[in-house]
Design a protein around this motif. Structure first.
Motif, mmCIF file in Angstrom:
data_model
loop_
_atom_site.group_PDB
_atom_site.id
_atom_site.type_symbol
_atom_site.label_atom_id
_atom_site.label_comp_id
_atom_site.label_asym_id
_atom_site.label_seq_id
_atom_site.Cartn_x
_atom_site.Cartn_y
_atom_site.Cartn_z
ATOM 1 N N LEU A 1 -69.447 4.655 -12.777
ATOM 2 C CA LEU A 1 -70.140 4.398 -11.509
ATOM 3 C C LEU A 1 -71.406 3.618 -11.821
ATOM 4 N N ASP B 1 -79.221 1.516 -6.827
ATOM 5 C CA ASP B 1 -80.447 2.313 -6.753
ATOM 6 C C ASP B 1 -80.693 3.079 -8.045
ATOM 7 N N THR B 2 -79.668 3.694 -8.597
ATOM 8 C CA THR B 2 -79.815 4.469 -9.823
ATOM 9 C C THR B 2 -80.233 3.578 -10.992
ATOM 10 N N THR C 1 -65.702 12.722 3.028
ATOM 11 C CA THR C 1 -65.552 11.989 1.761
ATOM 12 C C THR C 1 -64.132 12.106 1.208
ATOM 13 N N GLY D 1 -68.745 6.297 -3.597
ATOM 14 C CA GLY D 1 -68.608 5.669 -4.914
ATOM 15 C C GLY D 1 -68.519 6.689 -6.032
ATOM 16 N N ARG D 2 -69.346 7.720 -5.968
ATOM 17 C CA ARG D 2 -69.326 8.775 -6.984
ATOM 18 C C ARG D 2 -67.972 9.470 -7.007
ATOM 19 N N LYS E 1 -72.294 5.380 1.004
ATOM 20 C CA LYS E 1 -71.620 4.594 -0.036
ATOM 21 C C LYS E 1 -71.777 5.207 -1.423
ATOM 22 N N THR E 2 -72.937 5.785 -1.729
ATOM 23 C CA THR E 2 -73.121 6.416 -3.044
ATOM 24 C C THR E 2 -72.234 7.648 -3.181
ATOM 25 N N THR E 3 -72.173 8.443 -2.140
ATOM 26 C CA THR E 3 -71.316 9.635 -2.167
ATOM 27 C C THR E 3 -69.864 9.229 -2.368
ATOM 28 N N VAL F 1 -71.823 0.202 -6.472
ATOM 29 C CA VAL F 1 -72.355 0.678 -5.199
ATOM 30 C C VAL F 1 -73.668 -0.030 -4.913
ATOM 31 N N ALA F 2 -73.728 -0.715 -3.779
ATOM 32 C CA ALA F 2 -74.927 -1.418 -3.333
ATOM 33 C C ALA F 2 -74.682 -1.873 -1.895
ATOM 34 N N ASP G 1 -74.497 2.314 -9.691
ATOM 35 C CA ASP G 1 -75.170 2.334 -8.402
ATOM 36 C C ASP G 1 -76.467 1.533 -8.517
#
Length: 193
Positions: free
Chosen positions: A44, A48-49, A176, A33-34, A29-31, A102-103, A46
């Motif tokens: 973006l 986690d970030t 992706t 989303g980016r 999902k992060t890849t 993103v989560a 995220d």
């Protein structure tokens, strides 16, 4: 076979929804989303970030198991993390941006109060949920390969329930660029309605 990227020029950036990229750990999902943020020229956000660095610093003060485990602080940690994400999203929407969020959004996808909170925080912007889904074996392999500290403390994945909110399902095994094309196509279809 050569890959042809979906043309996004027909999508009015002012009409973009907030893209909610959800999925289990290791789904990509992060890849995704980016790449969506890059393709559409938007921010973006995220989970986690935005939250992991602070929580990693505070972990020793919490006492007990790691903050990302199913420990005694899990509910408060989750609530705080999502509050940060949604507050940042709300600020961007207020200035006319349509961020990519993103989560995991596990609870939000059940269409309960967490979903209502998400939708109200990004209003008046619309939302589009992009659910990245893959087999438990694929997700476990990806988590093992990345070797992230947060994965070592992650509770065991429960079986993934089909989201109860309208969503676009994206197969985690797709490349992706192909995933992005599928989202772009869905956005174009949505904008022509």
């Amino acid at each position: 076979m050569p890959h042809v990227c979906q043309d996004v020029s027909g999508i009015d950036r002012d009409q973009l929804p907030v893209l909610v990229v959800a999925g289990a750990a290791g789904s990509g999902k992060t890849t995704l989303g980016r790449e969506l943020a890059r393709r559409f020229g938007t921010a973006l956000l995220d989970l986690d970030t935005l939250t992991n660095p602070l929580l990693d610093e505070l972990d020793s003060l919490l006492g007990g198991p790691h903050w990302n485990s199913a420990g005694p602080h899990a509910e408060r940690v989750r609530a705080g993390r999502y509050a940060v994400l949604l507050a940042a999203a709300r600020d961007l929407v207020k200035i006319g941006q349509r961020p990519v969020l993103v989560a995991p959004f596990t609870r939000e996808l059940t269409a309960g109060t967490e979903w209502e909170r998400l939708v109200s925080q990004v209003a008046p912007a619309a939302t589009m949920v992009v659910h990245v889904d893959g087999s438990p074996e694929l997700l476990a392999r990806r988590r093992a390969a990345r070797g992230a500290e947060r994965d070592a403390h992650r509770p065991t994945d429960s079986p993934v329930e089909k989201p109860r909110v309208p969503h676009l399902r994206i197969d985690a095994e797709l490349s992706t660029p192909l995933q992005v094309d599928l989202v772009a196509h869905a956005l174009q279809d949505q904008s022509q309605r």
